[in-house]
Scaffold this motif. Structure first.
Motif, short mmCIF file in Angstrom:
data_model
loop_
_atom_site.label_atom_id
_atom_site.label_comp_id
_atom_site.label_asym_id
_atom_site.label_seq_id
_atom_site.Cartn_x
_atom_site.Cartn_y
_atom_site.Cartn_z
N GLU A 588 66.41 -2.64 83.67
CA GLU A 588 65.26 -2.36 84.54
C GLU A 588 65.62 -1.30 85.57
OE1 GLU A 588 62.16 -3.34 84.87
OE2 GLU A 588 61.93 -5.02 83.46
N GLU A 589 66.83 -1.42 86.15
CA GLU A 589 67.24 -0.46 87.17
C GLU A 589 67.40 0.94 86.56
OE1 GLU A 589 68.74 -3.25 86.45
OE2 GLU A 589 68.51 -4.55 88.21
N GLU A 590 67.97 1.03 85.37
CA GLU A 590 68.14 2.33 84.71
C GLU A 590 66.79 2.95 84.35
OE1 GLU A 590 72.51 1.60 82.60
OE2 GLU A 590 70.65 1.11 81.52
N TRP A 591 65.87 2.10 83.91
CA TRP A 591 64.53 2.61 83.59
C TRP A 591 63.84 3.19 84.82
CZ3 TRP A 591 61.52 3.40 79.31
CH2 TRP A 591 60.17 3.63 79.53
N ASP A 592 63.87 2.42 85.93
CA ASP A 592 63.23 2.90 87.16
C ASP A 592 63.89 4.17 87.67
OD1 ASP A 592 61.53 0.74 87.04
OD2 ASP A 592 62.73 -0.50 88.40
N LEU A 593 65.23 4.24 87.61
CA LEU A 593 65.93 5.44 88.04
C LEU A 593 65.56 6.63 87.17
CD1 LEU A 593 68.03 6.86 89.80
CD2 LEU A 593 69.80 6.04 88.21
N ASN A 594 65.48 6.40 85.87
CA ASN A 594 65.09 7.47 84.95
C ASN A 594 63.69 7.98 85.26
OD1 ASN A 594 65.56 9.00 82.30
ND2 ASN A 594 63.66 7.90 81.87
N GLU A 595 62.77 7.05 85.52
CA GLU A 595 61.39 7.44 85.86
C GLU A 595 61.37 8.30 87.12
OE1 GLU A 595 58.04 6.51 84.33
OE2 GLU A 595 59.66 6.88 82.93
N GLN A 596 62.17 7.89 88.11
CA GLN A 596 62.23 8.63 89.36
C GLN A 596 62.78 10.04 89.14
OE1 GLN A 596 64.54 6.69 92.41
NE2 GLN A 596 64.79 8.58 93.58
#
Length: 618
Positions: A588-596
C-alpha cells in the motif's frame, strides 16, 4: 546416564511450589558492581561474575525437554575447548569465514538486516514504533559497528549457544496504580465539566435564531468543549496504557504469588512490583549456568522461568528477560552442539591420512646404507652393548606438529636425506655394505586423502563450486535462477534456517519492547507469525529468483489488464487490485508513493509543455 542425573537433580533439589517462602531478598538490591549501561537493574551474574551468599527457592519444572541443555552436559566446557581448538585450524577457519560471510552481510551503513512489518495489519504509527525499537535494540546489541554480529555468529557456530539477559528500566507498580487513580479522578472531574459545558451550551443557544447569536462567543464555548473532549480522550488513552502495563506485567513478568524471580518481593515482605517499561541493555550470560523451568500456576496456565546456577548462587528470572539461542534448535542439525562439531570426524581423518603420506615421503626420501661389521670373539654382554649403541644411534622418531606443520625427526627439524646403518656380526672377516630398499604399499597416491577431504567439505554444506580449487573456488556467481546448481540452492536454504534461530537475539527483544509500548499487541496473533527479518545477501540466487517471479506476475497482469466487462470498454480489474492485492508486487505504501511521484512527474511535464492535463497511473 544423563536421564538418571536429571532425575536425581529434580528429586534432590526441587520443592513444591506451595512450600516456597513468601518473602525473599530482591535481586535488584544485591549490590554487585555492574556495568554502567545496565546498573542495578541486572538480575543475573554476567560472564566472569560470581556471588557466594545468594539463596533463592526453586520451582517444580513441568514437561521441560532437557536434551542438549549445557547445564546438564558435564562435558560441555571441555567440549567447547575442543571445538575452539578445532576452529583454529586453517581449513576450519576458511569454512567458518565462508559460512559467516554468507549469513552476515553488512551494507555500507553497518546493517545486515532490517525489520519487516509490511505484513502486519496494524496502524502505521505502531509500525513506525516497531521499526524504531528495532533500530534502537540493534544499537544496544552493539551490532552497528559492521563486525560484532559477524563475530557473534562465528562464536555461536563454534560453541553452539549464546545467551543474554534483557535488562529493563522499571516503574514501580504502586506508582503506576497511583497514577491510574489520579487519571480516573481527573477523568471524572473532566466528564462532569464536559456535561456541564454541554448543558450550558444547549441552554444558551438552543432555539435562538442564528442572527441573534454572538458567533465569536459561541466559537469560544465550542472550543472549550473540544478541549475538554480532547483532554478526556488523552487521559483515557494514558489510563488504558497504564492498565495495559500492569496487565502485561501480570501476564509476562510476574512470578507466582509464593514464588520469587527477583521482580516482585522485598526482604521485609512488602510487595515491590517492578513493571518493565523499556529495554535499556543486554548482559551476556554463560549458557551452561542456565536451566529452563516450567511452572504450573493454575489449572490451565504454565509459565517458563530460567534458573541460573553459578557456584553458590542461584537466581531466577522470567523467560521474557532471557535470550537463549542454540544451534541444535536449527532443523536438521542432528542434535549436535555446534556447526563446527559436524566437521570434526572427517577433518581428523583427513589430517591423519595427510600425515601418513607426509611421513611416508619423508622417511623414504633418505638413502640408507647398511654396514655389517664382524665383532669376532666379543662376549655376549659386550656384543649386546655394541648393538644397543648402534640401535640408539640409528633410532628414528618422526613427529608432525598439527598446528604449524613442522616436521621433526628425533627432535631435529632438519631432515637428513642420507644415512649409514652399521650392524655387528660375529662371523666373517670383511665388512659387508648394502643399500636398503623399503617394500610395502604405495602410499604416495592421494586418493584416500581426497576421499576424506571431499567428505569433510561435504559435511560443511558449502557448495562444491566454493571448495573445489581446481575448478576455481570462489569465482561462482549466479545471475539466473534457472541456472542455479542444486547444492547452491540447498546451501541457501540451510543459511536461512540457521539465520532463523540466530535472529531471535534481536527478534525477541523487539517483540517484547513493542508489546510494552503497545499492550494491545499482546493478543495480536500476527505479531508472532508475520513480524519478519530481511537480510542483506551476497547470494544472487535470491534476487534472480525474485526477479523471475516478478516477471512472471507482470506478464499475467499485462494479460488481465486487457480483460473488460460486458460493455467491452470498462476494465475488469482495478490496477491497484492486481498490483497490491492479488499479486502483491507492491505494498500500500509503495502504491501511494508511486502515485505521488507519477503525479509530480506529470505536473513537471505539463509545466514544461504548457499543458495542465495529465494522466494518473490508476
Amino acid at each position: 546416564m544423563a536421564q538418571n542425573r536429571i532425575a536425581k537433580y529434580l528429586t534432590d533439589t526441587l520443592i513444591n511450589l506451595r512450600d516456597i517462602p513468601q518473602y525473599v531478598r530482591s535481586v535488584s538490591e544485591i549490590g554487585i558492581d555492574f556495568s554502567t549501561i545496565a546498573g542495578k537493574n541486572r538480575k543475573l551474574l554476567g560472564v566472569g561474575e560470581s556471588e557466594q551468599d545468594e539463596m533463592y527457592n526453586i520451582f517444580i519444572p513441568k514437561d521441560i525437554d532437557y536434551d542438549n541443555i549445557p547445564y546438564f552436559n558435564k562435558k560441555y566446557k571441555e567440549k567447547v575447548k575442543e571445538l575452539k581448538k578445532l576452529s583454529s585450524y586453517t581449513e576450519i577457519e576458511d569454512i567458518l569465514d565462508k559460512i559467516c560471510d554468507e549469513a552476515i552481510v553488512y551494507d555500507k551503513y553497518g546493517k545486515f538486516c532490517e525489520i519487516d512489518v509490511s505484513s502486519l495489519s496494524i496502524k502505521e504509527e505502531v509500525k513506525e514504533d516497531i521499526k524504531d525499537n528495532f533500530n534502537r535494540i540493534y544499537s544496544l546489541l552493539g551490532w552497528g559497528d559492521g563486525i560484532s554480529a559477524w563475530e557473534k555468529f562465528r562464536e555461536w557456530s563454534t560453541t553452539g549457544y549464546l545467551s543474554y539477559e534483557i535488562i529493563f528500566e522499571y516503574e514501580q507498580k504502586s506508582e503506576v496504580e497511583k497514577r491510574i487513580k489520579e487519571l480516573e479522578n481527573k477523568n471524572k472531574v473532566l466528564n462532569e465539566q464536559l456535561k456541564l459545558a454541554n448543558s450550558n451550551f444547549r441552554k444558551i443557544y438552543e432555539g435562538v435564531a442564528e442572527k441573534n447569536i454572538n458567533k465569536k462567543e459561541r466559537a469560544g464555548k465550542k472550543s472549550h468543549i473540544k478541549r475538554l473532549e480532547n483532554n478526556i480522550e488523552h487521559i483515557g488513552n494514558e489510563r488504558i496504557k497504564k492498565e495495559g502495563m500492569i496487565a502485561i506485567y501480570e501476564d509476562m513478568f510476574k512470578v507466582p504469588e509464593n514464588g520469587k524471580l527477583g521482580l516482585n518481593k522485598k526482604e521485609n515482605g512488602v510487595e515491590d512490583g517492578q513493571i518493565p517499561i523499556r529495554i535499556k541493555g543486554f548482559q551476556e550470560i554463560e549458557p551452561e549456568t542456565l536451566i529452563p523451568i516450567r511452572v504450573k500456576i493454575d489449572n490451565d496456565k504454565f509459565i517458563t522461568i530460567w534458573k541460573q546456577k553459578k557456584e553458590n548462587s542461584t537466581r531466577y528470572v522470567s523467560d521474557n528477560a532471557i535470550i537463549f539461542v542454540a544451534y541444535n534448535k536449527v532443523p536438521g542439525t542432528s542434535h549436535r552442539i555446534a556447526y563446527v562439531e559436524r566437521l570434526m570426524r572427517n577433518f581428523y581423518l583427513m589430517r591423519k591420512m595427510e600425515d601418513s603420506r607426509v611421513a611416508w615421503n619423508i622417511m623414504n626420501a633418505q638413502f640408507r646404507m647398511k654396514m655389517v661389521i664382524p665383532v669376532g670373539n666379543k662376549t655376549t654382554a659386550k656384543a649386546k652393548q655394541a648393538i644397543q649403541e648402534i640401535a640408539n644411534r640409528h633410532k628414528e622418531e618422526l613427529y608432525i606438529d598439527e598446528e604449524s606443520g613442522i616436521i621433526r625427526v628425533n627432535g631435529d627439524p632438519y631432515v637428513k636425506y642420507g644415512k649409514n646403518i652399521v650392524l655387528p656380526r660375529r662371523q666373517g672377516q670383511e665388512p659387508q655394505v648394502d643399500s636398503i630398499s623399503y617394500r610395502g604399499p604405495d602410499l604416495q597416491k592421494m586418493e584416500s586423502v581426497e576421499y576424506f577431504r571431499k567428505n569433510f567439505y561435504w559435511d560443511s554444506k558449502l557448495p562444491k563450486s566454493r571448495t573445489d580449487r581446481e575448478q576455481g573456488a570462489g569465482r561462482f556467481i549466479t545471475y539466473q535462477a534457472d541456472g542455479i546448481p542444486y547444492d547452491e540452492h540447498v546451501f541457501y536454504k540451510y543459511i536461512n534456517r540457521v539465520r532463523k534461530e540466530y535472529e531471535n537475539i534481536i527478534r525477541k527483544p523487539v517483540k517484547i519492547q513493542s508489546i510494552l509500548d503497545h499492550p494491545e499487541l499482546k493478543i495480536d496473533p500476527e505479531l508472532e507469525t508475520k513480524l519478519g527479518i530481511l537480510y542483506e545477501s551476497n547470494n544472487l540466487f535470491e534476487d534472480a529468483k525474485k526477479t523471475e517471479i516478478e516477471d512472471s506476475k507482470l506478464r499475467i497482469i499485462s494479460q488481465q489488464e486487457r480483460l473488460t466487462r460486458i460493455d467491452g470498454r470498462t476494465p475488469l480489474y482495478s490496477k491497484k487490485f492486481l498490483y497490491v492485492v492479488k499479486y502483491r508486487l507492491m505494498t500500500e505504501e509503495e502504491w501511494d508513493l508511486n502515485e505521488q511521484l507519477v503525479q509530480e512527474e506529470q505536473e513537471v511535464l505539463a509545466a514544461s509543455q504548457g499543458d495542465t492535463g495529465g494522466r494518473s497511473f490508476r
